[in-house]
Motif scaffolding. Structure first.
Motif, mmCIF file in Angstrom:
data_model
loop_
_atom_site.group_PDB
_atom_site.id
_atom_site.type_symbol
_atom_site.label_atom_id
_atom_site.label_comp_id
_atom_site.label_asym_id
_atom_site.label_seq_id
_atom_site.Cartn_x
_atom_site.Cartn_y
_atom_site.Cartn_z
ATOM 1 N N ASP A 126 0.829 -1.205 0.000
ATOM 2 C CA ASP A 126 0.000 0.000 0.000
ATOM 3 C C ASP A 126 0.864 1.255 0.000
ATOM 4 O OD1 ASP A 126 -2.268 -1.570 0.035
ATOM 5 O OD2 ASP A 126 -2.557 -1.419 2.206
ATOM 6 N N THR A 127 1.922 1.257 0.822
ATOM 7 C CA THR A 127 2.797 2.426 0.924
ATOM 8 C C THR A 127 3.474 2.749 -0.394
ATOM 9 O OG1 THR A 127 3.241 2.025 3.274
ATOM 10 C CG2 THR A 127 4.867 3.345 2.074
ATOM 11 N N MET A 128 3.895 1.720 -1.113
ATOM 12 C CA MET A 128 4.724 1.923 -2.299
ATOM 13 C C MET A 128 3.927 1.928 -3.598
ATOM 14 S SD MET A 128 7.523 2.369 -0.757
ATOM 15 C CE MET A 128 8.595 2.528 -2.178
ATOM 16 N N ARG A 129 2.606 1.855 -3.492
ATOM 17 C CA ARG A 129 1.785 1.850 -4.702
ATOM 18 C C ARG A 129 2.016 3.134 -5.500
ATOM 19 N NH1 ARG A 129 -2.867 0.965 -2.542
ATOM 20 N NH2 ARG A 129 -2.991 -1.279 -2.960
ATOM 21 N N GLY A 130 2.288 2.969 -6.792
ATOM 22 C CA GLY A 130 2.463 4.107 -7.677
ATOM 23 C C GLY A 130 3.884 4.629 -7.794
ATOM 24 N N TYR A 131 4.819 4.037 -7.042
ATOM 25 C CA TYR A 131 6.194 4.536 -7.072
ATOM 26 C C TYR A 131 7.125 3.703 -7.959
ATOM 27 C CZ TYR A 131 4.932 7.660 -3.271
ATOM 28 O OH TYR A 131 4.333 8.633 -2.498
ATOM 29 N N GLY A 132 6.632 2.621 -8.520
ATOM 30 C CA GLY A 132 7.448 1.857 -9.462
ATOM 31 C C GLY A 132 8.419 0.881 -8.834
ATOM 32 N N ALA A 133 8.351 0.679 -7.525
ATOM 33 C CA ALA A 133 9.262 -0.264 -6.877
ATOM 34 C C ALA A 133 8.804 -1.700 -7.129
ATOM 35 C CB ALA A 133 9.318 -0.001 -5.378
ATOM 36 N N ARG A 134 9.757 -2.597 -7.262
ATOM 37 C CA ARG A 134 9.456 -4.026 -7.362
ATOM 38 C C ARG A 134 9.490 -4.617 -5.956
ATOM 39 N NH1 ARG A 134 10.617 -6.729 -12.093
ATOM 40 N NH2 ARG A 134 9.838 -8.533 -10.935
ATOM 41 N N LEU A 135 8.387 -5.240 -5.529
ATOM 42 C CA LEU A 135 8.284 -5.803 -4.196
ATOM 43 C C LEU A 135 8.437 -7.313 -4.253
ATOM 44 C CD1 LEU A 135 5.284 -3.744 -2.737
ATOM 45 C CD2 LEU A 135 7.692 -3.105 -2.965
ATOM 46 N N HIS A 136 9.155 -7.865 -3.266
ATOM 47 C CA HIS A 136 9.453 -9.292 -3.239
ATOM 48 C C HIS A 136 9.098 -9.830 -1.856
ATOM 49 C CE1 HIS A 136 12.033 -8.843 -6.918
ATOM 50 N NE2 HIS A 136 12.171 -7.624 -6.408
ATOM 51 N N ARG A 137 8.122 -10.738 -1.795
ATOM 52 C CA ARG A 137 7.812 -11.369 -0.509
ATOM 53 C C ARG A 137 8.681 -12.612 -0.377
ATOM 54 N NH1 ARG A 137 1.984 -13.574 1.833
ATOM 55 N NH2 ARG A 137 2.896 -14.426 3.736
ATOM 56 N N GLN A 138 9.910 -12.379 0.038
ATOM 57 C CA GLN A 138 10.869 -13.461 0.198
ATOM 58 C C GLN A 138 12.002 -12.995 1.095
ATOM 59 O OE1 GLN A 138 12.580 -12.834 -4.199
ATOM 60 N NE2 GLN A 138 13.726 -14.398 -3.116
ATOM 61 N N ASP A 139 12.840 -13.915 1.481
ATOM 62 C CA ASP A 139 14.028 -13.574 2.258
ATOM 63 C C ASP A 139 14.858 -12.554 1.495
ATOM 64 O OD1 ASP A 139 16.091 -14.497 4.491
ATOM 65 O OD2 ASP A 139 17.165 -14.362 2.584
ATOM 66 N N GLY A 140 15.253 -11.483 2.181
ATOM 67 C CA GLY A 140 15.917 -10.380 1.497
ATOM 68 C C GLY A 140 17.267 -10.728 0.918
ATOM 69 N N LEU A 141 18.043 -11.550 1.615
ATOM 70 C CA LEU A 141 19.347 -11.918 1.081
ATOM 71 C C LEU A 141 19.207 -12.875 -0.096
ATOM 72 C CD1 LEU A 141 21.415 -12.172 4.370
ATOM 73 C CD2 LEU A 141 21.510 -10.377 2.637
ATOM 74 N N GLU A 142 18.182 -13.724 -0.063
ATOM 75 C CA GLU A 142 17.921 -14.572 -1.232
ATOM 76 C C GLU A 142 17.551 -13.709 -2.432
ATOM 77 O OE1 GLU A 142 14.953 -17.411 -0.242
ATOM 78 O OE2 GLU A 142 16.228 -18.511 1.178
ATOM 79 N N MET A 143 16.736 -12.673 -2.211
ATOM 80 C CA MET A 143 16.408 -11.748 -3.298
ATOM 81 C C MET A 143 17.669 -11.129 -3.873
ATOM 82 S SD MET A 143 14.630 -7.974 -3.150
ATOM 83 C CE MET A 143 16.187 -7.334 -2.450
ATOM 84 N N ALA A 144 18.539 -10.657 -2.982
ATOM 85 C CA ALA A 144 19.751 -9.985 -3.443
ATOM 86 C C ALA A 144 20.646 -10.928 -4.237
ATOM 87 C CB ALA A 144 20.506 -9.418 -2.248
ATOM 88 N N MET A 145 20.786 -12.160 -3.763
ATOM 89 C CA MET A 145 21.630 -13.119 -4.476
ATOM 90 C C MET A 145 21.073 -13.408 -5.861
ATOM 91 S SD MET A 145 24.235 -13.819 -2.529
ATOM 92 C CE MET A 145 24.723 -13.804 -0.792
ATOM 93 N N SER A 146 19.742 -13.402 -5.982
ATOM 94 C CA SER A 146 19.145 -13.712 -7.276
ATOM 95 C C SER A 146 19.211 -12.529 -8.238
ATOM 96 C CB SER A 146 17.690 -14.152 -7.098
ATOM 97 O OG SER A 146 16.882 -13.070 -6.653
ATOM 98 N N LEU A 147 19.234 -11.304 -7.719
ATOM 99 C CA LEU A 147 19.207 -10.115 -8.577
ATOM 100 C C LEU A 147 20.589 -9.547 -8.878
ATOM 101 C CD1 LEU A 147 16.205 -8.088 -7.089
ATOM 102 C CD2 LEU A 147 16.242 -9.432 -9.193
ATOM 103 N N CYS A 148 21.547 -9.827 -8.042
ATOM 104 C CA CYS A 148 22.869 -9.206 -8.207
ATOM 105 C C CYS A 148 23.742 -10.005 -9.172
ATOM 106 C CB CYS A 148 23.565 -9.070 -6.862
ATOM 107 S SG CYS A 148 22.798 -7.827 -5.801
ATOM 108 N N PRO A 149 24.465 -9.301 -10.054
ATOM 109 C CA PRO A 149 24.456 -7.845 -10.194
ATOM 110 C C PRO A 149 23.191 -7.364 -10.901
ATOM 111 C CG PRO A 149 25.839 -8.795 -11.883
ATOM 112 C CD PRO A 149 25.384 -9.931 -11.009
ATOM 113 N N PRO A 150 22.595 -6.265 -10.435
ATOM 114 C CA PRO A 150 21.382 -5.775 -11.087
ATOM 115 C C PRO A 150 21.677 -5.225 -12.472
ATOM 116 C CG PRO A 150 22.153 -4.208 -9.448
ATOM 117 C CD PRO A 150 23.016 -5.409 -9.309
#
Length: 257
Positions: A126-150
């Protein structure tokens, strides 16, 4: 940790330390006309009503933003971002790091936010609606490992665990080294609490032994915000620290003197 909710602690002295330096880094990096990627491992809900029962129950903001912000220069990026959020939502709201980062973002910047707690994730949505951020409901370090290098390689990641799981202190040094190997130009920002039992010391010894480039460690201390509270300070360990960070950190430290 699915029990942690930052609404009980929003705007406390550690938030002032962490967010003032985070905003300075984002503004410093954003001064160059090149896009950025911002990642956050434990985003929380992104916006906090300090009149909510949870926040009023602890009153931690009184010792943080209620007492410390007057020592900042009026044009500090932290104050600018917070003022913009309050203009949109009201004077009793406090912005978490995702919402502060939005105020300092520019067209072309990318943002990825992870949050595992289901209720906090829904509030973040709700907070980030309309700002273009990609939200991930997952462990944050797992997200980072999967996206890096962006895709946009220039950028910053905030790693801000709840620290309610003691194994995090053992796993973080290895995680930061792996992230740096995958994203060697990324600014990696780790926040940690200073607790009476000093459980962070072994973690810091591991980080410092790793010899990560451009590493800056900065800590401030403050009295417990309420009787029996175990946190007595706030720490940041930053890899590939932007130029001038140490001088800015020294200025921020004067708020806590």
């Amino acid at each position: 940790m699915l029990s942690y909710q930052h609404i009980y602690h929003a705007g406390n002295p550690a938030d002032v330390h962490k967010h003032a330096l985070l905003c300075w880094m984002l503004a410093r990096m954003g001064a160059k006309p090149k896009p950025l990627t911002y990642l956050e491992s434990h985003a929380g809900r992104g916006l906090y009503d300090l009149d909510a029962p949870e926040a009023r129950r602890t009153g931690e903001a009184d010792a943080g933003i209620g007492a410390l912000l007057g020592g900042l220069a009026a044009d500090h990026p932290y104050l600018r971002a917070l003022a913009a959020v309050r203009a949109a939502h009201g004077a009793r709201f406090y912005a978490g790091s995702p919402r502060l980062a939005v105020e300092l973002a520019r067209p072309g910047d990318a943002m990825h936010l992870a949050e595992l707690h289901p209720g906090e994730f829904d509030a973040l949505h709700d907070t980030m609606r309309g700002y273009g951020a990609r939200l991930h409901r997952q462990d944050g370090l797992e997200m980072a490992m999967s996206l890096c290098p962006p895709q946009v390689r220039r950028g910053l990641m905030l790693i801000d665990p709840s620290w309610e799981v003691k194994t995090e202190y053992r796993s973080i040094p290895d995680a930061l080294q792996k992230l740096h190997r995958k994203w060697n130009v990324g600014v990696l920002v780790l926040w940690y609490p200073l607790l009476r039992d000093a459980r962070h010391r072994t973690m810091l010894a591991g980080l410092e032994a790793a010899g990560l480039p451009g590493a800056v460690r900065h800590e401030v201390t403050f009295p417990p915000v309420r009787a029996g509270h175990g946190m007595i300070g706030s720490g940041l360990f930053i890899v590939n620290a932007p130029f001038g960070l140490e001088e800015e950190a020294a200025r921020i430290a004067t708020l806590f003197a």
